[in-house]
Design a protein around this motif. Structure first.
Motif, mmCIF file in Angstrom:
data_model
loop_
_atom_site.group_PDB
_atom_site.id
_atom_site.type_symbol
_atom_site.label_atom_id
_atom_site.label_comp_id
_atom_site.label_asym_id
_atom_site.label_seq_id
_atom_site.Cartn_x
_atom_site.Cartn_y
_atom_site.Cartn_z
ATOM 1 N N ASP A 1 0.830 -1.207 0.000
ATOM 2 C CA ASP A 1 0.000 0.000 0.000
ATOM 3 C C ASP A 1 0.865 1.258 0.000
ATOM 4 N N SER B 1 -6.248 6.774 -9.092
ATOM 5 C CA SER B 1 -4.907 7.221 -9.462
ATOM 6 C C SER B 1 -5.011 7.862 -10.833
ATOM 7 N N THR C 1 -4.750 1.540 -4.543
ATOM 8 C CA THR C 1 -5.256 2.905 -4.643
ATOM 9 C C THR C 1 -6.273 2.964 -5.776
#
Length: 349
Positions: free
Chosen positions: A201, A210, A207
């Protein structure tokens, strides 16, 4: 691109729409500019910056034409992607997805650099090594790992092997070089799923949003594998572990830049300058950088493709982080390495 406009407009001869968009080197920049079309709509920068473009404003990108051309020519005739970014800033110098498409024709194809995650295979070993150093499981890259040549996962019938001559009790430096699955399966057992996922992470995995500003698909690192065997597979870049070329460029860039990475972007917004994020400590990054060196490292993660990663800083040049993925049922490590090397050389000019 590089101070030269690559889009324009010409009279369309259509009373409803007075002008038609044109593209200079449309195939070369297609997966960056995208296209504007009456029939197909808009995508990529053409869609995101439409209001500015319609107002006659310039949209300046970070793309280096020399690097972009090097990646495009190297990937010609192949299926895959290459990306190069400046580790100091996150600025994307090259982004190529192959096969490309002709922006004038408006025929969209998958953006493999941003939106085609694959198992990273042994390329994921860098993250496991980072976790082992960061958590103090190993003091340095030269500390032995006490790994048998064949490691049997506890409470499982699954085992992982490595080259006995190089992977038995290998240190991290040797384990990375020889892609020792036994070593990283053993480390995964010792570190645990939570530690590995937290390290992944910190490099940008998992995520969901992005944006470069084009949205990239999330790269996945399982936070809670179902059992010890799945955890060991995860540490070897298999099972549900997936990464885009963009993500792997971020990983190698952070290691080269003292453990920090900047959100990658192809357009710089002066109103909201990007701030760096720390993945690992300076010590961990330095240990890994010295082990990886300035050479190109390539792996075959599965029967579906090959990864190559590189980091290099030339005197007076930008610190370049490079990731290449080639989709192929055969071993293409030599080809992937050559493509990555060409991008590194382009950054030195």
């Amino acid at each position: 691109m590089g101070g030269r406009p690559v889009t324009g407009s010409v009279p369309s001869g259509n009373a409803k729409v007075s002008f038609r968009r044109t593209y200079t080197d449309g195939e070369l920049y297609a997966h960056i500019t995208g296209y504007r079309s009456m029939a197909f709509g808009n995508n990529q920068l053409e869609a995101i910056w439409r209001e500015d473009l319609d107002a006659g404003k310039d949209v300046v990108t970070t793309v280096d034409p020399v690097s972009q051309r090097a990646a495009f020519d190297a990937l010609r005739g192949r299926t895959g992607a290459a990306i190069a970014l400046d580790a100091r800033t996150g600025e994307i110098a090259a982004l190529v997805s192959a096969p490309t498409y002709d922006a004038d024709a408006g025929e969209p194809l998958l953006n493999r650099a941003l939106r085609d995650p694959h198992n990273p295979g042994a390329a994921a070993h860098i993250i496991v090594a980072a976790a082992a150093l960061e958590k103090g499981l190993l003091a340095s890259m030269d500390a032995p790992t006490r790994s048998p040549a064949v490691y049997s996962v506890p409470d499982s019938s699954v085992s992982f092997s490595g080259d006995p001559a190089h992977c038995t009790d290998a240190n991290l430096r040797e384990a990375l070089r020889y892609a020792c699955q036994n070593v990283f399966a053993r480390l995964a057992t010792d570190l645990g799923a939570e530690t590995l996922a937290a390290t992944a992470d910190s490099f940008g995995f998992n995520t969901e949003q992005s944006n470069t500003p084009v949205q990239a698909f999330a790269s996945k690192w399982p936070r809670q594998p179902g059992n010890a065997a799945q955890l060991a597979l995860t540490a070897n870049g298999l099972f549900d572990t997936t990464a885009t070329p963009l993500q792997m460029a971020m990983v190698i860039g952070a290691i080269g830049h003292g453990g920090n990475w900047f959100p990658p972007h192809v357009v710089t917004d002066p109103k909201t300058p990007a701030s760096s994020r720390r993945a690992v400590s300076q010590h961990t990054a330095d240990e890994l950088r010295l082990a990886v060196g300035n050479s190109v490292t390539a792996w075959v993660p599965s029967t579906s493709g090959t990864w190559a990663l590189a980091y290099a800083q030339a005197p007076g040049g930008r610190p370049q982080a490079v990731a290449v993925f080639l989709s192929s049922a055969t071993d293409t490590t030599s080809d992937a390495s050559q493509i990555a090397a060409r991008l590194v050389e382009a950054a030195k000019r």
